[in-house]
Enzyme design. Structure first.
Site, PDB file in Angstrom:
ATOM      1  N   ASP A 331     111.822  74.038  21.533  1.00 38.50           N
ATOM      2  CA  ASP A 331     112.488  74.574  20.350  1.00 38.50           C
ATOM      3  C   ASP A 331     111.892  75.920  19.935  1.00 38.50           C
ATOM      4  O   ASP A 331     110.686  76.144  20.042  1.00 38.50           O
ATOM      5  CB  ASP A 331     112.337  73.565  19.197  1.00 38.50           C
ATOM      6  N   GLU A 382     114.957  77.053  24.392  1.00 37.23           N
ATOM      7  CA  GLU A 382     115.917  77.483  23.372  1.00 37.23           C
ATOM      8  C   GLU A 382     115.445  78.865  22.923  1.00 37.23           C
ATOM      9  O   GLU A 382     114.571  78.991  22.074  1.00 37.23           O
ATOM     10  CB  GLU A 382     115.951  76.510  22.193  1.00 37.23           C
TER      11      GLU A 382
END
Length: 645
Positions: A331, A382
């Site tokens: 993330d 990401e």
């Protein structure tokens, strides 16, 4: 108050040989070098024995603390009862406490240099109390019998880049819920319960992988698991460590891959967590210009400290090793890479640039380790910027990720799909621009949870027009996504066109499947996924230019796109044509690359999506789309057709 257990000698025939846990000088050396990749087996709480007495060995890194003691059920939470021994040179505090039982709750009482005492959860705990309580819980990883050996062996041998990957992104606490009860007011499914229901659904639809949001322990439901306090603990909301192992194991046995969201970019300021752990900035950068994310109100890991990097790397490998996870989706990578991310006041690196060189080195180190395992496990970024070579090798000055989320495609794609069809011809390049950079990275096309929250609307509600138009737009959008090179990800609820935005507080609106329009979208998505898995042209050359060819990328006036996905052997090629306006094109002709018979596999206007297979179309020597041969291809408004040749 829970008491320590008296030591009871078991009969010889049932006695276990228990591992003797101890932090050695060599452990400290490796930890200090940042290369103790299984440090979680030494730090934390471990059931063991000393001199015939069973108990728990506790160890925690707190070099700047004046004193650390273990408090818990077993000593009445008395801060003076069990003071830990400080080990040099790294300042690890350790203590064996006899008689402590499995499932006991505990914390570390950290006495800071100024005398302040703070109760901290164990950074290496593998289980925690159910929030809002924050104590760590003594558990053991050992004892689960894995049955996914066939899956793990197959994964090791396969090349993921050439295999189908259509990911179903799931928030386990809101996928489905039980009716309200006092015993389970939030209605959470246990890991074991969700295993069966989720596997049935994924197999029915045809997804290849599940990606779980928010598994690591987190105190606030509304963070969705992205503000972590227990990096080694599957959240106790849904069960214990063996329950989570069962979930992964069961999905594997059903042929479904499992990915986890992983958050090494930041952590919350909760007093029980990592922030100011030993009274100083131990896990975070000391300079707030580097150590805090103003937008998120969180702390940033200090990637310059070997022990902190070791904490994170061992955590990543822990999920892969102990839980058989197939891949980690990392993330907020951009926030790690850039020192000025979300900041007006920031500290440049030693060369005066905005790149966080320590974070770059950390990511390269992690990705190199995972790749070197050679077991097929993935690390997915990401990453929302144009940082170069995210999926290239560290040897070639890349970051070494296996794959990268294609955020540029997502933004352009949704921006186009939101437009009134009358204006789409002026924004035609938003749909074809992604092919200019499609092979610069190993991309995953994503329509994730981030696109259906915080006032952004669900995917179907982004679409223009009346309700019927919205649904047809959505079908066209999914068809284009299916044909575009790259692996795929879709967030739960969007495959049946959920109208409401997603909320972690309620389950998906499964009742919509009783409505014909939503059931039709659901069936269409199921058909697309079936085509995806059946036709190698849609996945085996995702990362090679030979796998894609435009028929017509420039028909902006009609807002029609047509292209071919090639198979490696040239025997299973798929031709897509997508009409992104409500205008019917009864006389449309579609250029073809070869004078071969084409079989219509899918027409979005069909009443029954299994009507294809026997509908054959023969090319004629009539010029269209700059090609010598073409086929008659009448299109309904928002119509999509997929041919095989």
């Amino acid at each position: 108050m829970a008491r320590r257990a008296k030591t009871v000698k078991e009969p010889k025939e049932v006695q276990e040989v228990k591992e003797i846990f101890e932090v050695t000088e060599y452990d400290q050396y490796l930890f200090g070098m940042g290369t103790h990749y299984q440090i979680y087996k030494k730090l934390g709480a471990h059931l063991t024995e000393r001199d015939g007495r069973e108990g728990v060995y506790f160890a925690v890194w707190a070099p700047n603390a004046k004193q650390v003691s273990v408090v818990g059920d077993f000593n009445g939470w008395n801060v003076n009862a069990d003071v830990m021994e400080r080990l040099e040179p790294l300042g690890i505090h350790a203590l064996f406490i006899p008689g402590v039982l499995e499932h006991s709750r505990y914390k570390y009482c950290v006495t800071c240099q100024n005398g302040k005492q703070v109760m901290k959860s164990d950074p290496y705990a593998i289980h925690s109390e159910v929030r809002p309580a924050t104590a760590s819980v003594v558990e053991k990883l050992e004892g689960y019998e894995w049955k996914d050996q066939s899956w793990m062996a197959k994964r090791k041998e396969e090349n993921t880049e050439e295999k189908p990957m259509f990911i179903y992104e799931v928030h386990p606490g809101s996928w489905k819920k039980h009716p309200y009860s006092e015993a389970n007011p939030q209605g959470f499914y246990n890991y074991k319960q969700i295993a069966h229901s989720l596997a049935d659904y994924v197999l029915e639809m045809g997804y290849t992988h599940v990606e779980f949001m928010g598994i690591a322990e987190h105190p606030f439901d509304g963070s969705w698991g992205y503000q972590v306090t227990g990096y080694f603990a599957p959240t106790s909301r849904y069960g214990n460590v063996h329950d989570f192992m069962y979930l992964v194991d069961y999905l594997h046995r059903k042929g479904i891959g499992v990915l986890l969201d992983w958050v090494p970019a930041h952590f919350p300021k909760d007093e029980c967590g990592l922030a100011q752990f030993d009274g100083t900035c131990l896990y975070e950068y000391a300079d707030p210009r580097k150590g805090e994310h103003p937008d998120w109100g969180t702390k940033v890991f200090d990637y310059g400290k070997n022990e902190v990097k070791n904490f994170l790397i061992s955590n990543a490998l822990y999920w892969l090793d102990e839980y058989h996870i197939d891949g980690l989706r990392v993330d907020a990578v951009a926030s790690m890479l850039y020192l000025d991310y979300g900041r007006t006041n920031w500290v440049p690196n030693k060369y005066g640039g905005k790149e966080n060189l320590e974070a770059v080195e950390f990511l390269k180190h992690l990705n190199s380790l995972v790749k070197h395992r050679g077991d097929g496990s993935l690390v997915i970024a990401e990453e929302s910027t144009a940082w170069p070579k995210v999926t290239d090798t560290p040897e070639n000055d890349g970051l070494g990720f296996s794959m990268k989320w294609n955020m540029g495609w997502m933004n352009d794609f949704l921006s186009y799909m939101k437009l009134d069809p009358i204006y789409r011809k002026y924004h035609h390049n938003q749909m074809n621009f992604s092919m200019m950079y499609a092979y610069s990275e190993k991309f995953i096309l994503v329509l994730s949870h981030d696109e259906v929250v915080h006032g952004k609307c669900s995917l179907v509600e982004k679409m223009p027009g009346y309700p019927a138009d919205k649904l047809e737009n959505l079908k066209a959008a999914y068809s284009f996504m299916l044909g575009h090179p790259g692996k795929k990800l879709l967030f739960m609820g969007q495959d049946f066109a959920q109208n409401r935005e997603w909320s972690e507080e309620r389950e998906l609106d499964w009742n919509l499947l009783q409505e014909e329009d939503h059931k039709r979208v659901h069936d269409y998505m199921k058909t697309l996924l079936k085509l995806y898995k059946e036709h190698p042209a849609l996945y085996e050359l995702d990362y090679e230019q030979a796998g894609f060819e435009w028929i017509n990328a420039d028909d902006g006036e009609q807002s029609i796109f047509s292209f071919v996905r090639h198979s490696r052997d040239g025997k299973d090629n798929l031709l897509f044509v997508c009409n992104f306006t409500p205008v019917e094109r009864p006389d449309h002709r579609l250029g073809v690359l070869k004078r071969k018979q084409h079989t219509l596999l899918l027409d979005s206007a069909w009443e029954n999506y299994d009507e294809g297979e026997n509908i054959k179309v023969k090319p004629e020597k009539i010029s269209a789309d700059g090609k010598t041969y073409s086929i008659a291809c009448p299109l309904k408004g928002y119509g999509v057709k997929i041919f095989k040749y």
